[in-house]
Design a protein around this motif. Structure first.
Motif, PDB file in Angstrom:
ATOM      1  N   ASP A 170       0.871  -1.171   0.000  1.00  0.00           N
ATOM      2  CA  ASP A 170       0.000   0.000   0.000  1.00  0.00           C
ATOM      3  C   ASP A 170       0.911   1.224   0.000  1.00  0.00           C
ATOM      4  O   ASP A 170       1.486   1.586   1.019  1.00  0.00           O
ATOM      5  CB  ASP A 170      -0.902  -0.022   1.237  1.00  0.00           C
ATOM      6  CG  ASP A 170      -1.798   1.209   1.339  1.00  0.00           C
ATOM      7  OD1 ASP A 170      -1.644   2.149   0.534  1.00  0.00           O
ATOM      8  OD2 ASP A 170      -2.644   1.244   2.254  1.00  0.00           O
ATOM      9  N   GLY A 171       1.034   1.852  -1.159  1.00  0.00           N
ATOM     10  CA  GLY A 171       1.945   2.982  -1.294  1.00  0.00           C
ATOM     11  C   GLY A 171       1.227   4.310  -1.399  1.00  0.00           C
ATOM     12  O   GLY A 171       1.567   5.133  -2.255  1.00  0.00           O
ATOM     13  N   SER A 172       0.263   4.542  -0.522  1.00  0.00           N
ATOM     14  CA  SER A 172      -0.455   5.820  -0.582  1.00  0.00           C
ATOM     15  C   SER A 172       0.495   6.996  -0.351  1.00  0.00           C
ATOM     16  O   SER A 172       0.281   8.087  -0.867  1.00  0.00           O
ATOM     17  CB  SER A 172      -1.592   5.846   0.444  1.00  0.00           C
ATOM     18  OG  SER A 172      -1.093   5.794   1.763  1.00  0.00           O
ATOM     19  N   ASP A 195       4.858  -7.772  -5.510  1.00  0.00           N
ATOM     20  CA  ASP A 195       4.077  -8.263  -6.646  1.00  0.00           C
ATOM     21  C   ASP A 195       3.095  -7.229  -7.169  1.00  0.00           C
ATOM     22  O   ASP A 195       2.938  -7.062  -8.385  1.00  0.00           O
ATOM     23  CB  ASP A 195       3.305  -9.524  -6.247  1.00  0.00           C
ATOM     24  CG  ASP A 195       4.224 -10.693  -5.960  1.00  0.00           C
ATOM     25  OD1 ASP A 195       4.904 -11.163  -6.893  1.00  0.00           O
ATOM     26  OD2 ASP A 195       4.287 -11.128  -4.787  1.00  0.00           O
ATOM     27  N   VAL A 196       2.410  -6.548  -6.254  1.00  0.00           N
ATOM     28  CA  VAL A 196       1.405  -5.550  -6.632  1.00  0.00           C
ATOM     29  C   VAL A 196       1.566  -4.338  -5.735  1.00  0.00           C
ATOM     30  O   VAL A 196       1.729  -4.468  -4.515  1.00  0.00           O
ATOM     31  CB  VAL A 196      -0.032  -6.099  -6.514  1.00  0.00           C
ATOM     32  CG1 VAL A 196      -1.055  -5.027  -6.868  1.00  0.00           C
ATOM     33  CG2 VAL A 196      -0.221  -7.308  -7.421  1.00  0.00           C
ATOM     34  N   LEU A 197       1.499  -3.159  -6.354  1.00  0.00           N
ATOM     35  CA  LEU A 197       1.705  -1.894  -5.649  1.00  0.00           C
ATOM     36  C   LEU A 197       0.530  -0.960  -5.875  1.00  0.00           C
ATOM     37  O   LEU A 197       0.110  -0.753  -7.013  1.00  0.00           O
ATOM     38  CB  LEU A 197       2.993  -1.235  -6.163  1.00  0.00           C
ATOM     39  CG  LEU A 197       3.233   0.236  -5.819  1.00  0.00           C
ATOM     40  CD1 LEU A 197       3.498   0.413  -4.333  1.00  0.00           C
ATOM     41  CD2 LEU A 197       4.400   0.787  -6.636  1.00  0.00           C
ATOM     42  N   SER A 198      -0.008  -0.398  -4.786  1.00  0.00           N
ATOM     43  CA  SER A 198      -0.917   0.746  -4.893  1.00  0.00           C
ATOM     44  C   SER A 198      -0.062   2.000  -4.817  1.00  0.00           C
ATOM     45  O   SER A 198       0.574   2.252  -3.788  1.00  0.00           O
ATOM     46  CB  SER A 198      -1.948   0.743  -3.756  1.00  0.00           C
ATOM     47  OG  SER A 198      -2.816  -0.358  -3.859  1.00  0.00           O
ATOM     48  N   PHE A 199      -0.015   2.754  -5.887  1.00  0.00           N
ATOM     49  CA  PHE A 199       0.852   3.923  -5.987  1.00  0.00           C
ATOM     50  C   PHE A 199       0.014   5.177  -5.786  1.00  0.00           C
ATOM     51  O   PHE A 199      -0.828   5.515  -6.601  1.00  0.00           O
ATOM     52  CB  PHE A 199       1.532   3.953  -7.362  1.00  0.00           C
ATOM     53  CG  PHE A 199       2.632   4.972  -7.500  1.00  0.00           C
ATOM     54  CD1 PHE A 199       2.341   6.328  -7.597  1.00  0.00           C
ATOM     55  CD2 PHE A 199       3.955   4.575  -7.545  1.00  0.00           C
ATOM     56  CE1 PHE A 199       3.349   7.263  -7.739  1.00  0.00           C
ATOM     57  CE2 PHE A 199       4.975   5.498  -7.669  1.00  0.00           C
ATOM     58  CZ  PHE A 199       4.669   6.849  -7.775  1.00  0.00           C
ATOM     59  N   GLY A 200       0.263   5.891  -4.681  1.00  0.00           N
ATOM     60  CA  GLY A 200      -0.589   7.015  -4.313  1.00  0.00           C
ATOM     61  C   GLY A 200      -0.217   8.321  -4.984  1.00  0.00           C
ATOM     62  O   GLY A 200       0.964   8.625  -5.180  1.00  0.00           O
ATOM     63  N   GLY A 201      -1.231   9.095  -5.315  1.00  0.00           N
ATOM     64  CA  GLY A 201      -1.011  10.427  -5.861  1.00  0.00           C
ATOM     65  C   GLY A 201      -1.729  11.515  -5.084  1.00  0.00           C
ATOM     66  O   GLY A 201      -1.252  12.647  -4.987  1.00  0.00           O
ATOM     67  N   THR A 202      -2.874  11.163  -4.487  1.00  0.00           N
ATOM     68  CA  THR A 202      -3.723  12.166  -3.847  1.00  0.00           C
ATOM     69  C   THR A 202      -3.021  12.871  -2.698  1.00  0.00           C
ATOM     70  O   THR A 202      -3.190  14.077  -2.506  1.00  0.00           O
ATOM     71  CB  THR A 202      -5.022  11.510  -3.343  1.00  0.00           C
ATOM     72  OG1 THR A 202      -5.607  10.751  -4.394  1.00  0.00           O
ATOM     73  CG2 THR A 202      -6.004  12.550  -2.863  1.00  0.00           C
TER      74      THR A 202
END
Length: 340
Positions: A170-172, A195-202
């Motif tokens: 979780d990369g918020s 394996d899977v990344l949540s890449f945050g921008g907000t």
């Protein structure tokens, strides 16, 4: 509303991102990602993370996390995470509702979870009466503002691979982590075994929008259907894509994150000058501290922030890309005045 230390979600949109939105708001463009803005944004992600990745854009962090995890799990699986993980404490019951999976939590003092703790939670493998562990999910930076080192991520990845589990990040606040580590994104994500990344921008200057990045091609195979089913396919995708293109250009992500991290360090110094106890390492843009309960309401009137733990009067103070030194000093002055 005046600027606060409540959350980096309180900040507005960075001017360079707003300019990108305005540029995208001309003429017509293809819908659902069939546009030049989305092509360019995905190309930017590939510059940072490799040409063989799969990138999908979504509205928000909860959607990015839940859908990313849904590509990795089935309803009889479990997900191992910190007890403070956003998926556990701040996403309502969205993970459980939409995944059907069980969250297995590990108590944490610094926001991180460690290999031996994770291994202890991988139990009763192949037992039909017990949820089957399938994913380890970590936050970078963590909910306590701490940052996993590259070696720490690699060690967790080794546990995942040894037990045939996926590693989700979780990369918020991933930009704050990268700025803190002084490393590129790939070094502590794909190169470390994520394996899977949540890449945050907000939280780093965008109006809205997150990305789900797959380093492992297998779970990405049907993700376009999962995103649609999960109601996160934006029809006017260009307005997410244009923001990411701006954020990943000219080091804007790094400038924003480095500034918010630096403001956190300045705020930490102000708190220490008032003899306030800092409760967690200040690695990124968040500070956790103990304040006397009698001063909190008055201080919140001048500089709003959240009480993290009402029982102990531990508070959370977050800095943003637009936090100023004057605001930090003003907070310190107000705190010292109230403590007299």
């Amino acid at each position: 509303m005046k600027k606060t230390f409540a959350s980096d979600n309180y900040s507005g949109v960075h001017p360079e991102v707003m300019e990108a939105l305005l540029r995208a708001n001309t003429a017509h463009a293809g819908s659902y990602g069939a546009d030049e803005y989305t092509d360019r944004a995905i190309a930017k992600f590939k510059e940072y993370l490799g040409n063989d990745i799969e990138v999908f854009f979504a509205y928000n962090g909860t959607g990015a996390n839940v859908l990313g995890l849904s590509a990795l799990t089935r309803s009889f699986n479990s997900i191992i995470c910190s007890d403070l993980a956003h998926i556990n404490v701040d996403e309502s019951t969205a993970p459980e509702k939409f995944l059907g999976s069980k969250l297995i939590t590990i108590p944490t003092k610094d926001g991180k979870i460690y290999p031996h703790e994770i291994q202890n939670k991988i139990q009763r493998v192949d037992d039909q009466h017990h949820p089957q562990a399938k994913v380890i999910s970590i936050s970078q930076s963590t909910e306590y503002g701490t940052v996993y080192t590259i070696d720490e991520v690699k060690a967790i990845s080794e546990v995942a691979k040894k037990n045939n589990l996926f590693l989700h990040m979780d990369g918020s606040r991933i930009a704050n982590a990268a700025a803190s580590l002084s490393k590129d994104f790939a070094s502590f994500t794909r190169d470390a075994g994520v394996d899977v990344l949540s890449f945050g921008g907000t939280k780093n200057g965008m109006m809205f929008g997150e990305a789900i990045v797959f380093f492992n091609p297998e779970p990405a195979q049907y993700f376009k259907y999962i995103r649609k089913q999960g109601m996160q396919l934006h029809s006017k995708m260009r307005f997410i894509s244009a923001q990411f293109e701006a954020l990943l250009s000219n080091d804007l992500w790094k400038r924003n994150a480095s500034h918010s991290n630096r403001m956190a360090k300045l705020l930490e110094a102000e708190l220490k000058s008032a003899s306030v106890q800092i409760t967690r390492p200040v690695d990124a843009n968040g500070i956790f501290a103990m304040l006397p309960p009698e001063v909190i309401p008055a201080l919140q009137q001048e500089h709003y922030f959240y009480v993290w733990d009402e029982k102990t009067s531990e508070v959370r103070l977050m800095c943003s890309f637009d936090t100023t030194e004057d605001e930090v000093k003003s907070f310190g002055n107000a705190l010292r005045r109230l403590l007299k």
